[in-house]
Write a protein that holds these residues in place. Structure first.
Motif, PDB file in Angstrom:
ATOM      1  N   LEU A 108       0.823  -1.216   0.000  1.00  0.00           N
ATOM      2  CA  LEU A 108       0.000   0.000   0.000  1.00  0.00           C
ATOM      3  C   LEU A 108       0.851   1.259   0.000  1.00  0.00           C
ATOM      4  O   LEU A 108       0.441   2.287  -0.555  1.00  0.00           O
ATOM      5  CB  LEU A 108      -0.935  -0.004   1.210  1.00  0.00           C
ATOM      6  CG  LEU A 108      -2.060  -1.045   1.190  1.00  0.00           C
ATOM      7  CD1 LEU A 108      -2.884  -0.964   2.466  1.00  0.00           C
ATOM      8  CD2 LEU A 108      -2.954  -0.833  -0.024  1.00  0.00           C
ATOM      9  N   PHE A 109       2.024   1.218   0.619  1.00  0.00           N
ATOM     10  CA  PHE A 109       2.889   2.402   0.620  1.00  0.00           C
ATOM     11  C   PHE A 109       3.398   2.732  -0.778  1.00  0.00           C
ATOM     12  O   PHE A 109       3.634   3.904  -1.084  1.00  0.00           O
ATOM     13  CB  PHE A 109       4.091   2.188   1.555  1.00  0.00           C
ATOM     14  CG  PHE A 109       3.718   2.012   3.001  1.00  0.00           C
ATOM     15  CD1 PHE A 109       2.689   2.738   3.565  1.00  0.00           C
ATOM     16  CD2 PHE A 109       4.410   1.111   3.807  1.00  0.00           C
ATOM     17  CE1 PHE A 109       2.338   2.570   4.896  1.00  0.00           C
ATOM     18  CE2 PHE A 109       4.071   0.943   5.139  1.00  0.00           C
ATOM     19  CZ  PHE A 109       3.031   1.671   5.686  1.00  0.00           C
ATOM     20  N   GLY A 110       3.571   1.706  -1.626  1.00  0.00           N
ATOM     21  CA  GLY A 110       4.181   1.949  -2.932  1.00  0.00           C
ATOM     22  C   GLY A 110       3.269   1.707  -4.117  1.00  0.00           C
ATOM     23  O   GLY A 110       3.745   1.723  -5.256  1.00  0.00           O
ATOM     24  N   PHE A 118      -5.722  -2.945  -4.471  1.00  0.00           N
ATOM     25  CA  PHE A 118      -6.610  -4.025  -4.022  1.00  0.00           C
ATOM     26  C   PHE A 118      -5.816  -5.171  -3.389  1.00  0.00           C
ATOM     27  O   PHE A 118      -6.173  -5.678  -2.326  1.00  0.00           O
ATOM     28  CB  PHE A 118      -7.432  -4.543  -5.202  1.00  0.00           C
ATOM     29  CG  PHE A 118      -8.209  -5.779  -4.883  1.00  0.00           C
ATOM     30  CD1 PHE A 118      -9.327  -5.729  -4.060  1.00  0.00           C
ATOM     31  CD2 PHE A 118      -7.823  -7.014  -5.389  1.00  0.00           C
ATOM     32  CE1 PHE A 118     -10.035  -6.880  -3.752  1.00  0.00           C
ATOM     33  CE2 PHE A 118      -8.523  -8.162  -5.083  1.00  0.00           C
ATOM     34  CZ  PHE A 118      -9.633  -8.092  -4.263  1.00  0.00           C
ATOM     35  N   LEU A 119      -4.716  -5.563  -4.045  1.00  0.00           N
ATOM     36  CA  LEU A 119      -3.886  -6.636  -3.498  1.00  0.00           C
ATOM     37  C   LEU A 119      -3.323  -6.247  -2.133  1.00  0.00           C
ATOM     38  O   LEU A 119      -3.304  -7.059  -1.197  1.00  0.00           O
ATOM     39  CB  LEU A 119      -2.737  -6.955  -4.462  1.00  0.00           C
ATOM     40  CG  LEU A 119      -3.113  -7.665  -5.761  1.00  0.00           C
ATOM     41  CD1 LEU A 119      -1.897  -7.768  -6.677  1.00  0.00           C
ATOM     42  CD2 LEU A 119      -3.665  -9.052  -5.471  1.00  0.00           C
ATOM     43  N   GLY A 120      -2.861  -5.005  -2.007  1.00  0.00           N
ATOM     44  CA  GLY A 120      -2.313  -4.539  -0.733  1.00  0.00           C
ATOM     45  C   GLY A 120      -3.348  -4.574   0.376  1.00  0.00           C
ATOM     46  O   GLY A 120      -3.070  -5.023   1.494  1.00  0.00           O
ATOM     47  N   VAL A 121      -4.565  -4.100   0.067  1.00  0.00           N
ATOM     48  CA  VAL A 121      -5.639  -4.094   1.072  1.00  0.00           C
ATOM     49  C   VAL A 121      -5.960  -5.507   1.534  1.00  0.00           C
ATOM     50  O   VAL A 121      -6.121  -5.769   2.736  1.00  0.00           O
ATOM     51  CB  VAL A 121      -6.900  -3.409   0.491  1.00  0.00           C
ATOM     52  CG1 VAL A 121      -8.109  -3.655   1.388  1.00  0.00           C
ATOM     53  CG2 VAL A 121      -6.672  -1.912   0.334  1.00  0.00           C
ATOM     54  N   GLU A 122      -6.036  -6.435   0.589  1.00  0.00           N
ATOM     55  CA  GLU A 122      -6.399  -7.810   0.956  1.00  0.00           C
ATOM     56  C   GLU A 122      -5.263  -8.531   1.688  1.00  0.00           C
ATOM     57  O   GLU A 122      -5.507  -9.268   2.651  1.00  0.00           O
ATOM     58  CB  GLU A 122      -6.797  -8.591  -0.298  1.00  0.00           C
ATOM     59  CG  GLU A 122      -8.090  -8.083  -0.930  1.00  0.00           C
ATOM     60  CD  GLU A 122      -9.238  -8.017   0.079  1.00  0.00           C
ATOM     61  OE1 GLU A 122      -9.603  -9.058   0.629  1.00  0.00           O
ATOM     62  OE2 GLU A 122      -9.742  -6.899   0.327  1.00  0.00           O
ATOM     63  N   ILE A 123      -4.027  -8.332   1.247  1.00  0.00           N
ATOM     64  CA  ILE A 123      -2.889  -8.967   1.939  1.00  0.00           C
ATOM     65  C   ILE A 123      -2.736  -8.388   3.344  1.00  0.00           C
ATOM     66  O   ILE A 123      -2.359  -9.102   4.282  1.00  0.00           O
ATOM     67  CB  ILE A 123      -1.593  -8.787   1.121  1.00  0.00           C
ATOM     68  CG1 ILE A 123      -1.702  -9.558  -0.198  1.00  0.00           C
ATOM     69  CG2 ILE A 123      -0.375  -9.283   1.905  1.00  0.00           C
ATOM     70  CD1 ILE A 123      -0.577  -9.269  -1.169  1.00  0.00           C
ATOM     71  N   LEU A 124      -3.045  -7.111   3.500  1.00  0.00           N
ATOM     72  CA  LEU A 124      -3.030  -6.492   4.828  1.00  0.00           C
ATOM     73  C   LEU A 124      -4.131  -7.061   5.711  1.00  0.00           C
ATOM     74  O   LEU A 124      -3.917  -7.335   6.895  1.00  0.00           O
ATOM     75  CB  LEU A 124      -3.215  -4.973   4.684  1.00  0.00           C
ATOM     76  CG  LEU A 124      -3.300  -4.159   5.978  1.00  0.00           C
ATOM     77  CD1 LEU A 124      -1.915  -3.969   6.588  1.00  0.00           C
ATOM     78  CD2 LEU A 124      -3.958  -2.800   5.727  1.00  0.00           C
ATOM     79  N   SER A 125      -5.321  -7.279   5.138  1.00  0.00           N
ATOM     80  CA  SER A 125      -6.505  -7.579   5.936  1.00  0.00           C
ATOM     81  C   SER A 125      -6.690  -9.056   6.259  1.00  0.00           C
ATOM     82  O   SER A 125      -7.077  -9.405   7.386  1.00  0.00           O
ATOM     83  CB  SER A 125      -7.761  -7.067   5.201  1.00  0.00           C
ATOM     84  OG  SER A 125      -7.685  -5.681   4.965  1.00  0.00           O
ATOM     85  N   ILE A 126      -6.450  -9.935   5.291  1.00  0.00           N
ATOM     86  CA  ILE A 126      -6.774 -11.355   5.486  1.00  0.00           C
ATOM     87  C   ILE A 126      -6.052 -11.964   6.691  1.00  0.00           C
ATOM     88  O   ILE A 126      -6.678 -12.679   7.493  1.00  0.00           O
ATOM     89  CB  ILE A 126      -6.514 -12.151   4.190  1.00  0.00           C
ATOM     90  CG1 ILE A 126      -7.550 -11.757   3.133  1.00  0.00           C
ATOM     91  CG2 ILE A 126      -6.582 -13.655   4.451  1.00  0.00           C
ATOM     92  CD1 ILE A 126      -7.307 -12.338   1.758  1.00  0.00           C
ATOM     93  N   LEU A 160     -14.163  -2.721  -4.968  1.00  0.00           N
ATOM     94  CA  LEU A 160     -14.125  -3.309  -6.304  1.00  0.00           C
ATOM     95  C   LEU A 160     -15.169  -2.670  -7.228  1.00  0.00           C
ATOM     96  O   LEU A 160     -14.913  -2.486  -8.432  1.00  0.00           O
ATOM     97  CB  LEU A 160     -14.353  -4.815  -6.222  1.00  0.00           C
ATOM     98  CG  LEU A 160     -13.187  -5.621  -5.641  1.00  0.00           C
ATOM     99  CD1 LEU A 160     -13.557  -7.091  -5.528  1.00  0.00           C
ATOM    100  CD2 LEU A 160     -11.938  -5.462  -6.504  1.00  0.00           C
ATOM    101  N   PHE A 161     -16.319  -2.328  -6.697  1.00  0.00           N
ATOM    102  CA  PHE A 161     -17.328  -1.641  -7.499  1.00  0.00           C
ATOM    103  C   PHE A 161     -16.789  -0.281  -7.945  1.00  0.00           C
ATOM    104  O   PHE A 161     -16.937   0.118  -9.111  1.00  0.00           O
ATOM    105  CB  PHE A 161     -18.611  -1.474  -6.676  1.00  0.00           C
ATOM    106  CG  PHE A 161     -19.836  -1.145  -7.500  1.00  0.00           C
ATOM    107  CD1 PHE A 161     -19.777  -0.978  -8.879  1.00  0.00           C
ATOM    108  CD2 PHE A 161     -21.078  -1.004  -6.882  1.00  0.00           C
ATOM    109  CE1 PHE A 161     -20.913  -0.682  -9.630  1.00  0.00           C
ATOM    110  CE2 PHE A 161     -22.216  -0.699  -7.617  1.00  0.00           C
ATOM    111  CZ  PHE A 161     -22.131  -0.539  -8.992  1.00  0.00           C
ATOM    112  N   GLY A 162     -16.126   0.414  -7.025  1.00  0.00           N
ATOM    113  CA  GLY A 162     -15.529   1.703  -7.368  1.00  0.00           C
ATOM    114  C   GLY A 162     -14.434   1.563  -8.410  1.00  0.00           C
ATOM    115  O   GLY A 162     -14.357   2.353  -9.370  1.00  0.00           O
ATOM    116  N   VAL A 163     -13.582   0.539  -8.253  1.00  0.00           N
ATOM    117  CA  VAL A 163     -12.509   0.297  -9.219  1.00  0.00           C
ATOM    118  C   VAL A 163     -13.096   0.023 -10.602  1.00  0.00           C
ATOM    119  O   VAL A 163     -12.590   0.512 -11.628  1.00  0.00           O
ATOM    120  CB  VAL A 163     -11.621  -0.873  -8.762  1.00  0.00           C
ATOM    121  CG1 VAL A 163     -10.673  -1.304  -9.888  1.00  0.00           C
ATOM    122  CG2 VAL A 163     -10.821  -0.486  -7.526  1.00  0.00           C
TER     123      VAL A 163
END
Length: 459
Positions: A108-110, A118-126, A160-163
């Motif tokens: 997410l920083f980069g 999206f990948l950053g958010v999910e890897i952070l959250s799961i 994802l809807f926004g994306v």
């Protein structure tokens, strides 16, 4: 990307240490890997990774926030030996999941692309969905896990809807091409709707009211060290992603979303601080405190200038240090008393003065009392926003004044108890005392000499 790879490999090694029944070493493996990653973050990026710049770029801002997140994670790992003492059979999994979550934060920083976001958010959250429920015998922990998972999935749907709408409008996932489209087409309805949906999704992630409803229950139910991780490292990553998306990708339509942010700030500061006053449980009070700080942080969107990223980094580092300072005190009390009510802290200042002083300095910093890092952080953000949003700054100042009441309540309980003093034969470990002294020094030093922050992080 070198830092990301190092932390990922560290997480894998820490995980396999548990497979070979050496889970007790996972914490030391994690600390060593994080220290190596911190050192590498000061070095120039390897040219090989330049081919991925359209997706991920480890620039100056990404490096700064990565360093902050790594420092806070190291401090939390130092506290893990005592905090995870009842998780001996799966300590390695807990440390590995924290490191995997940190990998998501670094992405997410980069991020330079909405797919990377999206990948950053999910890897952070799961990993956090698992970590929140890691205390399997506690119903609150089970509730925290399922509630966090359901609300996280709900927010991901908005994202994802926004994306999809953004891609449908611009034909690109690239952040800078989206920025160019916004400048040329500021009134495109599909684009604006996509931006608002992504704003709502990230408002869920950072806990802006009224999208914060999951936070108090999840923070209270999760194991306390995991709560500290979510309140600090996760908050740093998610808020920076929020800031970067809105101020780069959607800068051309600022007029369409800035008022929404303003309304959310007012709701957040009023609701979080009033609810913080009403709490009888310290952990839940700190959860509402965490929500209120998102309100102060959101003022960064007003009066943007060349120092905005630095001001955001300073505030997040000061807030995260203070969070660790209070939560380490709570972790120790919770282990001994098996509760986190205010009465559990009665007389702690007389029994463990170093721990209590660290919590006190941290609480004063959160409140924005002068000569602390928290004061300098709030002052910088308020000063930036004062010309463009004087009413919001006034609301933030009033919110800070209200917060002093519930912070002082805990301080008074620790040092001036009405009932019997805190009594226990068990003493705080040397590690906890060292971390406490470091936090006291760091918060005061940054409050008196704020330039130390820039020097220590190579700015």
């Amino acid at each position: 990307m070198s830092v990301l790879i190092i932390i990922f490999l560290t997480a894998v090694i820490a995980l396999f240490a548990g497979v070979f029944e050496q889970g007790k070493f996972s914490r030391y493996i994690g600390i060593l890997g994080l220290m190596i990653a911190f050192y590498v973050s000061f070095l120039p990026e390897i040219s090989f990774f330049s081919q991925y710049q359209h997706m991920f770029e480890f620039g100056a801002n990404a490096a700064l926030f990565t360093k902050i997140a790594i420092v806070i994670t190291i401090l939390l790992f130092f506290l893990g030996g005592f905090s995870f003492s009842n998780h001996r059979n799966h300590q390695s999994e807990l440390y590995a999941l924290m490191l995997f979550s940190l990998c998501g934060g670094i992405i997410l920083f980069g991020f330079q692309n909405l797919v990377t976001l999206f990948l950053g958010v999910e890897i952070l959250s799961i990993p956090l969905y698992v970590l929140a429920g890691s205390n399997k015998t506690d119903l609150r922990s089970n509730e925290a896990s399922i509630k966090y998972f359901l609300m996280g999935a709900f927010a991901t749907g908005f994202l994802l809807f926004g994306v999809a709408l953004i891609y449908g409008s611009t034909g690109s996932f690239d952040l800078y091409k989206i920025h160019e489209f916004a400048v040329v087409n500021p009134k495109n309805l599909m684009f604006i709707l996509g931006a608002v949906l992504m704003l709502v999704a990230l408002a869920f992630k950072v806990s802006l009211a009224p999208f914060h409803m999951w936070s108090p229950d999840v923070y209270q139910g999760s194991p306390s060290l995991i709560t500290a991780f979510m309140m600090s490292v996760v908050k740093i990553a998610s808020f920076f992603a929020f800031f970067k998306l809105m101020t780069i990708g959607f800068l051309g339509i600022t007029g369409e979303w800035i008022n929404i942010i303003g309304v959310l700030i007012i709701i957040t500061l009023f609701l979080a601080n009033v609810m913080g006053l009403a709490q009888t449980n310290v952990k839940r009070m700190l959860a509402y405190s965490s929500v209120s700080h998102v309100g102060y942080l959101s003022l960064i969107f007003y009066g943007m200038n060349s120092l905005s990223s630095y001001n955001l980094a300073f505030y997040l580092f000061a807030y995260s240090l203070a969070t660790v300072g209070v939560m380490m005190c709570l972790i120790w009390v919770e282990k001994l008393k098996r509760e986190t009510s205010y009465t559990a802290f009665n007389g702690l200042g007389h029994t463990e003065p170093i721990l209590a002083v660290a919590a006190t300095v941290s609480l004063l910093s959160m409140a924005g009392i002068p000569l602390t890092a928290g004061f300098m952080g709030k002052f910088a953000i308020f000063a930036q926003a004062i010309d463009q949003a004087p009413f919001l700054v006034l609301v933030a100042v009033l919110g800070s004044a209200i917060s002093i009441a519930y912070y002082l309540r805990l301080i008074m309980v620790m040092f001036f108890p009405k009932e019997s003093s805190f009594k226990t034969s068990e003493k705080v470990s040397l590690t906890y005392n060292i971390v406490a002294v470091f936090i006291i020094f760091a918060l005061v030093a940054m409050g008196v000499f704020p330039d130390l922050f820039a020097k220590q992080f190579g700015l």
